[in-house]
Design a protein around this motif. Structure first.
Motif, PDB file in Angstrom:
ATOM      1  N   ASN A 161       0.807  -1.230   0.000  1.00 32.37           N
ATOM      2  CA  ASN A 161       0.000   0.000   0.000  1.00 32.37           C
ATOM      3  C   ASN A 161       0.838   1.277   0.000  1.00 32.37           C
ATOM      4  N   TYR A 162       2.080   1.171   0.521  1.00 32.69           N
ATOM      5  CA  TYR A 162       3.054   2.268   0.417  1.00 32.69           C
ATOM      6  C   TYR A 162       4.360   1.654  -0.060  1.00 32.69           C
ATOM      7  N   GLU A 166       7.029   3.281   2.505  1.00 31.70           N
ATOM      8  CA  GLU A 166       7.306   2.444   3.679  1.00 31.70           C
ATOM      9  C   GLU A 166       8.556   1.594   3.473  1.00 31.70           C
ATOM     10  N   ARG A 292      -5.072   1.140   4.325  1.00 30.79           N
ATOM     11  CA  ARG A 292      -3.998   1.756   5.114  1.00 30.79           C
ATOM     12  C   ARG A 292      -4.045   1.122   6.497  1.00 30.79           C
ATOM     13  N   CYS A 293      -2.855   0.863   7.059  1.00 26.81           N
ATOM     14  CA  CYS A 293      -2.882   0.278   8.405  1.00 26.81           C
ATOM     15  C   CYS A 293      -3.511   1.267   9.376  1.00 26.81           C
ATOM     16  N   THR A 294      -3.412   2.548   9.087  1.00 29.45           N
ATOM     17  CA  THR A 294      -3.979   3.572   9.969  1.00 29.45           C
ATOM     18  C   THR A 294      -5.449   3.890   9.667  1.00 29.45           C
ATOM     19  N   ARG A 451      -0.452   8.319  10.041  1.00 29.63           N
ATOM     20  CA  ARG A 451       0.928   8.088  10.482  1.00 29.63           C
ATOM     21  C   ARG A 451       1.667   9.407  10.675  1.00 29.63           C
TER      22      ARG A 451
HETATM   23  O1  G3H Z   1      -0.528   1.462   5.998  1.00 29.90           O
HETATM   24  C1  G3H Z   1      -0.027   2.070   6.935  1.00 29.90           C
HETATM   25  C2  G3H Z   1       0.583   3.384   6.705  1.00 29.90           C
HETATM   26  O2  G3H Z   1       1.630   3.548   7.606  1.00 29.90           O
HETATM   27  C3  G3H Z   1      -0.416   4.479   6.806  1.00 29.90           C
HETATM   28  O3  G3H Z   1       0.164   5.715   6.598  1.00 29.90           O
HETATM   29  O4  G3H Z   1      -1.498   7.173   7.725  1.00 29.90           O
HETATM   30  O5  G3H Z   1       0.190   8.117   6.185  1.00 29.90           O
HETATM   31  O6  G3H Z   1      -1.680   6.748   5.299  1.00 29.90           O
HETATM   32  P1  G3H Z   1      -0.760   7.001   6.438  1.00 29.90           P
END
Ligand code: G3H
Length: 489
Positions: A161-162, A166, A292-294, A451
Motif C-alpha cells: 500500500n506504500y 514504507e 492503510r494500516c492507519t 501516520r
Molecule cells: O498502511 C499504513 C501506513 O503507515 C499508513 O500511513 O497514515 O500516512 O496513510 P498514512
C-alpha cells in the motif's frame, strides 16, 4: 511495459535468464475489462537469495566492513547522492504507483514527495545525532563517549500500500546507521523499484543494499534459516512476521522492527460536531479504499446520534467518485489485489446473515476490480467484520450506549495502534484520553488516524507493532547505544 530482467547483488545488476513472472494491473486499459500487463520480474531462487545474503554479510563483515566503519560524513554523502538520483525518476515512479496499486495521482505524488522529505529529514536527524555523540560525559570519575552503532544485516520486506514510502522508512534509517540490507519489494508495487535500482548501485558501496525479486517464502525462508540476519524489518502482517522470526535459529538475538495490522476505531460521542466528524470519518475509513494500516476500521457511534450520523455518512460515501487513479476528483480506485472484492463480499454476507444491513444505496455494487464501499449497521462482536482487519472498502458501524463498551473492546482487541475520538466537552474527553493512551499509541482528537507528520512516533501495542518508526525513532530502532569509557586517573 517494464521488463526488470536483473537483480541487484553486491553492487552488480545481475542479468537473469531464468523464469520470469508477469506483473498485471487490475486497471483495464480497454473498455472491455481485462487486466493490463505492466511488465515482468525475475522469479529468483534460493541460490540468488543466499547470494544476496552473502553480499550483505560480506559488506558488513562482522562490523569491520567499509560501510559500518565509514565516516559519518561519507555515509551521508552516499545518501545525499541517492536522493539526488531518485528525484529524477519521480514521473516514472508516480505513474507506476498509479498503475500497480491504483493510488490516485495526488496521493501517488504525495507518496513520492513525502519519501524524499523523509530521507532528507533522516539525514538531518542523523547529523544531529552525530553532533551529540561528539560530547563526552563524566559520571563518578568515568568519562564516556556515547555513540550509536549498527546492528548488522537487515532483511527488509515492505507492503504494497506504500511500496515506495514504507520501503524507505525502513531502508533509509537502516542503511544510514551503518547496517547492510537485503530488500525484497512487495508483491504489488514491485516494478516501481526498477527505476531506482541504478540509484542504489551508483550511490552505495557494493553489497550494502541488495534487491531480490520472487516469492517471499522461497527467498526469505533460507535467508532467515541461515541465522545470519540481525534485524527483521517488515511492514505487513503479523503471521508472516511471526513465521519469519521463528525460522531464525537464534530468534532471541533478532531485532524486530515491525509495522503490523491495526483495527483503529473512531468513537463518536453525542456532542461531537457531526459535519467535521463525518468528513474525518470519511477520509479515515476510505482514503485509498481503506487500504492503510492507519485507516479507521470500525466506527463506534453513540446511539443518541446514530440515526443522523448514519444518514449523513452514508450519503457522503455514495457520493464518492470511483474511477481510474489519474482522473480528476476520483477518490475510490480499482483494488490491486484480485481476490479483495470477493473477500469484502464475504464480510458483508457474514454481517448481513448476523443482522446488519447495508445502509448506503451503492454499498456492495461490484465490478471486475472493485466493490463499492458498504456501510454496515448495526455491527456487533459476532460478525467477522468486527474482528478482522478488512483493509478494504467496507465500514462497520457499532452503536454504543455506555462509553465503557468501546473502551472494553479496545482493551480486549489484539491490536493497539491508534484511536480517533470525536466530541466537544473537555470534561468528558479528558478522562477518556487518559484511558485511551494506555490502550493505544496515538489518540487523535476530532481527527482521523494517520501516520504523519513523520517526525512523530509511529508504533502500536500488542500485535500492531514492534519498535518505533519516525524520522527520529527509526534511527534508534536500527541501532544500539554503545560507548567508550575511560577512567579519570
Ligand atoms: O498502511 C499504513 C501506513 O503507515 C499508513 O500511513 O497514515 O500516512 O496513510 P498514512
Amino acid at each position: 511495459v517494464v521488463t526488470q530482467d536483473s537483480y541487484l547483488v553486491n553492487g552488480e545488476l545481475k542479468p537473469w535468464n531464468g523464469q520470469m513472472v508477469n506483473v498485471y494491473s487490475t486497471i483495464s486499459s480497454t473498455d472491455e475489462y481485462a487486466p493490463t500487463l505492466l511488465g515482468s520480474i525475475p522469479q529468483l531462487t534460493e541460490k540468488e537469495a543466499l547470494e544476496a545474503l552473502d553480499a550483505a554479510s560480506n559488506a558488513y563483515n562482522k562490523g569491520k566492513g567499509l560501510w559500518p566503519t565509514m565516516k559519518v560524513s561519507d555515509r551521508i554523502a552516499c545518501m545525499e547522492k541517492f536522493v539526488e538520483q531518485i528525484k529524477t525518476r519521480r514521473e516514472e515512479v508516480v505513474k507506476l504507483l498509479m498503475w500497480e496499486i491504483g493510488k490516485t495521482l495526488p496521493d501517488s505524488e504525495k507518496e513520492f514527495d513525502r519519501t524524499i522529505d523523509y530521507i532528507n529529514d533522516t539525514i538531518e536527524d542523523y547529523k544531529q545525532m552525530d553532533r551529540d555523540s561528539a560530547k563526552f560525559e563524566k559520571q563518578d570519575g568515568v568519562f564516556a563517549h556515547i555513540r550509536r552503532g549498527p546492528l548488522g544485516v537487515v532483511l527488509c520486506l515492505a507492503p504494497y500500500n506504500y511500496p515506495l514510502n514504507e520501503t524507505f522508512c525502513l531502508l533509509i534509517p537502516a542503511l544510514i546507521m551503518g547496517n547492510t540490507a537485503i530488500f525484497k519489494p512487495a508483491k504489488f508495487g514491485v516494478l516501481l523499484m526498477s527505476p531506482l535500482l541504478e540509484a542504489f548501485q551508483n550511490s552505495f558501496p557494493a553489497g550494502v543494499i541488495n534487491v531480490i525479486y520472487g516469492r517471499g517464502r522461497t527467498l526469505a525462508t533460507p535467508i532467515m534459516q541461515s541465522g545470519k540476519i540481525d534485524v527483521l524489518a517488515l511492514i505487513g502482517n503479523s503471521t508472516s512476521a511471526k513465521a519469519l522470526q521463528s525460522q531464525h535459529p537464534k530468534s532471541n538475538r533478532l531485532r524486530l522492527v515491525l509495522g503490523l495490522e491495526a483495527k483503529n476505531p473512531a468513537i463518536v460521542l453525542p456532542d461531537a460536531d457531526l459535519d467535521l466528524t463525518i468528513n474525518e470519518c470519511l477520509a479515515g475509513t476510505l482514503s485509498f479504499n481503506g487500504q492503510r494500516c492507519t485507516a479507521l476500521k470500525v466506527v463506534y457511534v453513540h446511539e443518541d446520534i446514530a440515526e443522523e450520523f448514519n444518514k449523513k455518512y452514508a450519503e457522503k460515501v455514495d457520493n464518492l467518485l470511483f474511477g481510474n487513479p489519474w482522473d480528476a476528483g476520483v477518490k475510490l480506485t480499482p483494488l490491486p489485489e484480485p481476490g479483495k472484492p470477493a473477500y469484502i463480499q464475504e464480510l458483508i454476507d457474514d454481517a448481513k446473515a448476523k443482522g446488519a444491513q447495508i445502509i448506503n444505496n451503492r454499498g456492495g455494487e461490484t465490478t471486475d476490480n472493485y466493490i463499492f464501499p458498504a456501510v454496515l449497521y448495526p455491527v456487533n462482536k459476532e460478525m467477522r467484520v468486527f474482528e478482522e482487519e478488512q483493509f478494504g472498502p467496507v465500514v462497520p458501524i457499532v452503536p454504543f450506549k455506555d462509553i465503557e463498551e468501546p473502551l472494553d473492546d479496545i482493551a480486549d482487541s489484539n491490536y493497539g495502534q491508534q484511536v480517533s475520538l470525536f466530541g466537544k466537552n473537555i470534561h468528558t474527553l479528558s478522562p477518556l484520553i487518559d484511558s485511551l493512551v494506555n490502550l493505544v499509541c496515538r489518540v487523535n482528537l476530532n481527527s482521523s488516524c494517520q501516520r504523519g507528520p513523520d517526525v512523530y512516533p509511529f508504533t502500536g501495542r500488542k500485535d500492531s507493532a514492534v519498535s518505533t518508526l519516525s524520522v527520529h525513532d527509526a534511527l534508534r530502532s536500527f541501532s544500539i547505544r554503545t560507548f567508550v569509557a575511560s577512567k579519570d586517573n
